[in-house]
Enzyme design. Structure first.
Site, PDB file in Angstrom:
ATOM      1  CE1 TYR A  55      59.968  12.720  54.761  1.00 48.58           C
ATOM      2  CE2 TYR A  55      61.914  13.286  56.018  1.00 48.58           C
ATOM      3  CZ  TYR A  55      61.115  13.468  54.912  1.00 48.58           C
ATOM      4  OH  TYR A  55      61.471  14.388  53.949  1.00 48.58           O
ATOM      5  CD1 TRP A 209      63.335  18.119  48.162  1.00 45.51           C
ATOM      6  CD2 TRP A 209      63.029  16.027  47.443  1.00 45.51           C
ATOM      7  NE1 TRP A 209      62.204  18.111  47.377  1.00 45.51           N
ATOM      8  CE2 TRP A 209      61.981  16.839  46.934  1.00 45.51           C
ATOM      9  CE3 TRP A 209      63.043  14.671  47.142  1.00 45.51           C
ATOM     10  CZ2 TRP A 209      60.968  16.323  46.119  1.00 45.51           C
ATOM     11  CZ3 TRP A 209      62.035  14.154  46.322  1.00 45.51           C
ATOM     12  CH2 TRP A 209      61.020  14.972  45.830  1.00 45.51           C
ATOM     13  N   GLY A 215      67.918   6.841  43.986  1.00 44.55           N
ATOM     14  CA  GLY A 215      68.607   5.609  43.608  1.00 44.55           C
ATOM     15  C   GLY A 215      68.584   5.325  42.117  1.00 44.55           C
ATOM     16  NE  ARG A 216      64.189   8.479  39.684  1.00 46.82           N
ATOM     17  CZ  ARG A 216      64.163   9.625  39.013  1.00 46.82           C
ATOM     18  NH1 ARG A 216      64.098   9.631  37.701  1.00 46.82           N
ATOM     19  NH2 ARG A 216      64.207  10.781  39.662  1.00 46.82           N
ATOM     20  CG  LEU A 217      73.296   8.617  39.761  1.00 48.23           C
ATOM     21  CD1 LEU A 217      73.356   9.329  38.425  1.00 48.23           C
ATOM     22  CD2 LEU A 217      73.957   9.465  40.837  1.00 48.23           C
ATOM     23  CG  PHE A 218      73.620   4.526  42.135  1.00 49.70           C
ATOM     24  CD1 PHE A 218      74.939   4.887  41.882  1.00 49.70           C
ATOM     25  CD2 PHE A 218      72.932   5.212  43.114  1.00 49.70           C
ATOM     26  CE1 PHE A 218      75.552   5.897  42.594  1.00 49.70           C
ATOM     27  CE2 PHE A 218      73.531   6.220  43.842  1.00 49.70           C
ATOM     28  CZ  PHE A 218      74.843   6.567  43.574  1.00 49.70           C
ATOM     29  CB  SER A 263      73.405   7.149  53.176  1.00 45.22           C
ATOM     30  OG  SER A 263      74.018   5.910  53.499  1.00 45.22           O
TER      31      SER A 263
END
Length: 298
Positions: A55, A209, A215-218, A263
């Site tokens: 990461y 996860w 972020g595609r949901l938004f 987040s």
């Protein structure tokens, strides 16, 4: 305040939602600001944190450890999860991204993680992805060395199929305690392909996860019907955000997944924690499923 819960019969007790540190390097926090952030989510009962060696181009573990060096008393309040088994081109010696699950790499990666986190043990180590060249005996050898030395307390996998999970489990004298999986209304494969059935059979709670679809949901126009349905359910159950509805939808699965919250904003972390108290009825759950998939049950 949320209370820790056992994730398998022989497993550790984790918080019902997990704070994910995949994007830590994008948050722009100083070590002292990160200490404050950790203290905040601990105050909510969010005690489990999710990492991986790769990461932040191999930087997130050390950045988190820099905060723990400033406040070492926080270590015993946390359950640290990390992963290994992927090699990325962020390191110049890797000419191509590849999987790497030989025993020497697992041992070396675990030692590096211990150094990065300024700790002498990891609560949970996962193999990050299935590797077509994985020798189950080699992985088991590394896991057993780390377990016997006390450097890693528990082990699991991430993104494994039931067959891949069973193969590795067959080589170990102790139980793998979780499978970290992509689970969301946008990605429902694991719900019906036997993966979550295996978790439920073993009374093993998976970690979820990309609960918000990265972020595609938004942002994705394709999912406007899903956003509309989530907003309707939000009003019906008195949720503050559609994110809370998504987390509640995931936690309603009988394998009782632990959503990972990705987040660095305290407001979103606090709202996510409140999702543990929300309840959907069966028809609300299936309305969300239909809105995401675009079709009803057969």
């Amino acid at each position: 305040m949320l209370q820790p819960q056992a994730i398998s019969p022989q497993g550790p007790a984790f918080s019902p939602l997990v704070v994910g540190y995949w994007r830590l390097m994008e948050w722009g926090m100083t070590p002292q600001q990160l200490v404050s952030f950790i203290e905040y989510h601990l105050s909510l009962g969010l005690t489990t944190v999710d990492h991986a060696d790769i990461y932040g181009d191999y930087q997130c573990e050390a950045a988190f450890g820099a905060a723990l060096r400033l406040a070492p008393q926080l270590r015993e309040q946390l359950q640290i999860v990390t992963k290994c088994g992927i090699a990325t081109r962020a390191k110049p010696e890797h000419q191509i991204g590849h999987y790497i699950t030989d025993a020497s790499h697992i041992l070396r990666s675990a030692e590096n993680s211990l150094t990065h986190f300024a700790t002498d043990y990891l609560d949970l180590l996962l193999i990050h992805r299935p590797d077509p060249l994985m020798d189950a005996d080699e992985v088991a050898e590394a896991f057993m060395q780390l377990h016997q030395s006390g450097k890693v307390r528990h082990f699991g996998v991430s993104n494994f199929t039931p067959a891949q999970f069973s193969l590795l489990q067959s080589r170990l004298p102790f139980t793998l305690v979780t499978n970290q999986l992509e689970i969301s209304p946008l990605e429902q494969t694991a719900l019906l392909d036997g993966t979550l059935d295996q978790c439920q059979q073993a009374r093993m709670r998976p970690m979820a996860w990309s609960c918000l679809g990265g972020g595609r949901l938004f942002s994705d126009p394709h999912y406007q019907p899903l956003r509309d349905e989530l907003s309707q359910v939000q009003r019906e159950i008195g949720a503050a955000t559609i994110e809370q509805v998504v987390y509640a939808w995931i936690m309603m699965l009988p394998s009782r997944p632990l959503p990972i919250i990705g987040s660095g904003k305290t407001g979103r972390i606090g709202q996510a924690a409140e999702a543990a108290a929300l309840t959907l009825n069966r028809q609300q759950w299936f309305r969300i499923r239909k809105a995401a998939l675009g079709y009803d049950v057969p």
